[in-house]
Design an enzyme around this catalytic site. Sequence first.
Site, PDB file in Angstrom:
ATOM      1  N   CYS A 169       0.806  -1.220   0.000  1.00 21.82           N
ATOM      2  CA  CYS A 169       0.000   0.000   0.000  1.00 21.82           C
ATOM      3  C   CYS A 169       0.845   1.280   0.000  1.00 21.82           C
ATOM      4  O   CYS A 169       0.293   2.379  -0.035  1.00 21.82           O
ATOM      5  CB  CYS A 169      -0.941  -0.009   1.200  1.00 21.82           C
ATOM      6  N   HIS A 198      -9.789   1.937   0.756  1.00 23.76           N
ATOM      7  CA  HIS A 198      -8.347   1.743   0.615  1.00 23.76           C
ATOM      8  C   HIS A 198      -8.047   1.201  -0.780  1.00 23.76           C
ATOM      9  O   HIS A 198      -8.364   0.061  -1.092  1.00 23.76           O
ATOM     10  CB  HIS A 198      -7.860   0.771   1.699  1.00 23.76           C
TER      11      HIS A 198
END
Length: 536
Positions: free
Chosen positions: A286, A462
């Site tokens: 991420c 996300h």
Amino acid sequence: MVVASPLCTWLVAACMSFSGDNPSPAAAALPYSSKRFSRSARRKLSAMTSLYGSGIITNLMNSLEPCEEYYKSKPVSSSFSIFGYDNRIPNRVNRSAQKGKAMAVAVQPAKEPTTKKKPVTKKRRVVVTGLGVVSPVGDVVDVFYDNLLEGVSGISEIESFDCQQFPTKIAGEIKSFSADGWTAPKLSKRVDKFMLYLLTAGKKALEDGGVTADVMKELDITKCGVIIGSALGGMKIFQDAIEALRVSYKKMNPFCVPFATTNMGSAILAMDLGWMGPNYSISTACATSNYCILNAANHIIRGETDMMLSGGSDSVIIPIGLGGFVACNSLSQRNDDPTKASRPWDVNRDGFVMGEGAGVLLLEELEHAKARGAKIYAEFMGGSFTCDAYHMTEPHPDGTGIALCIEKALAQSGVAREDVNYINAHATSTPSGDLNEYEAIIRCFGDNSELKINSTKSMVGHLLGAAGAVEAVATVKAIETGWLHPNINLENPDVGVDKNVLVGAKKERLNIKAAMSNSFGFGGHNSSILFAPYKD
């Protein structure tokens, strides 16, 4: 560097202490022992004896034999230069001389000190001249940011496949998307969605940056590059290939391997544009986008390129993607109220919400941008990376890796701590991650009364490898507009969280001096990048 052998050193010494056929008394007094020479050296000396006569060689060897100080000293190391000793050795030589022991020392003529001054070079500045985005709340930059300012959530029930078997049934899914006009129809049918998002966002960034067909003709294509990463790449392509393989390998998509790899999005975009500069993909979970953005900027700073497309893209809202994160126990299960599911820093948060999309920034060297009359959104100041070196999925409980990353980013960019008054946080809505990041931020910037923090993930979810780039777009738009988007769903801040530091439920005005965008990934990868208003 060439290091002289002991034999060469003795030869040099002998030349300075031996005169004619009679060696110096001190040198002649030293006993000669063939045991101190290697077998190959003894063979060479034997041949020399037979060739020139034993008397000369015997005298020569007596003069060549090193003194006792040589054997007591250390082997050739940093204490020796090629032709002599450093400052520590002469003291030992002097003591030896006082005791009546001889030591041959090779003397190097003194050289006039020469100082080469490094030419003064002006640091190349990097600016943002174009933005492209594909997200759950819009795929036009202005629409995207307007929706964020209004607190519009892109979280909803998953529609692309039946997910009744999963405890999580919601995501930041892009419901309607078209690549028409951005990619060739045949390519659109073959590639994974992460690649379609990447190609579209990349070309939109160029369009937004005023890079028209005429401008393209004037560019030095060898100094234009693409670094757009992905955390998971073409998982849908790979999943389809596995299903086809159950029937026969002949049913597999012949492009399944190249279209599944994370680098192929950047590669195909470069092929489309004809750009021949640096081209690769970084995959750090991420934190992917921030790594790509900082590396792209560094290519410009070093003078290797003038223009770079950088960012990230991911699309894994598919059974294997959803199932994998469910198995990690990472996702929110607030299925009855999707828009309330992503709630960073709220005491009732229960995990993050998956999202998908892409974000791309057009980075450009300042003078290059000015020469073509480009609009400058903001200046990229720098950033840094660190690793927690702690756990695969959990952040370090003390936030040490995050704090170190922030401190290194400030040092690398040269931005004053007191000037950073806005932070777009990573804040995913996980129980431990949100607090660890908040505490690290307060540790670094707690004295700044102007500091404001928000999380774009409260509205889009996300986006994994694309998260940092989409949030960087939001950060740059905040600098341009002077408006910070709200933290939606922050109804009851967790214990220890000062709600006055966090942006509230409505957008807020702020004159941004410098802004930081954080991204952290599985594996303990930490990244922080900084932007500021452009000042000539």
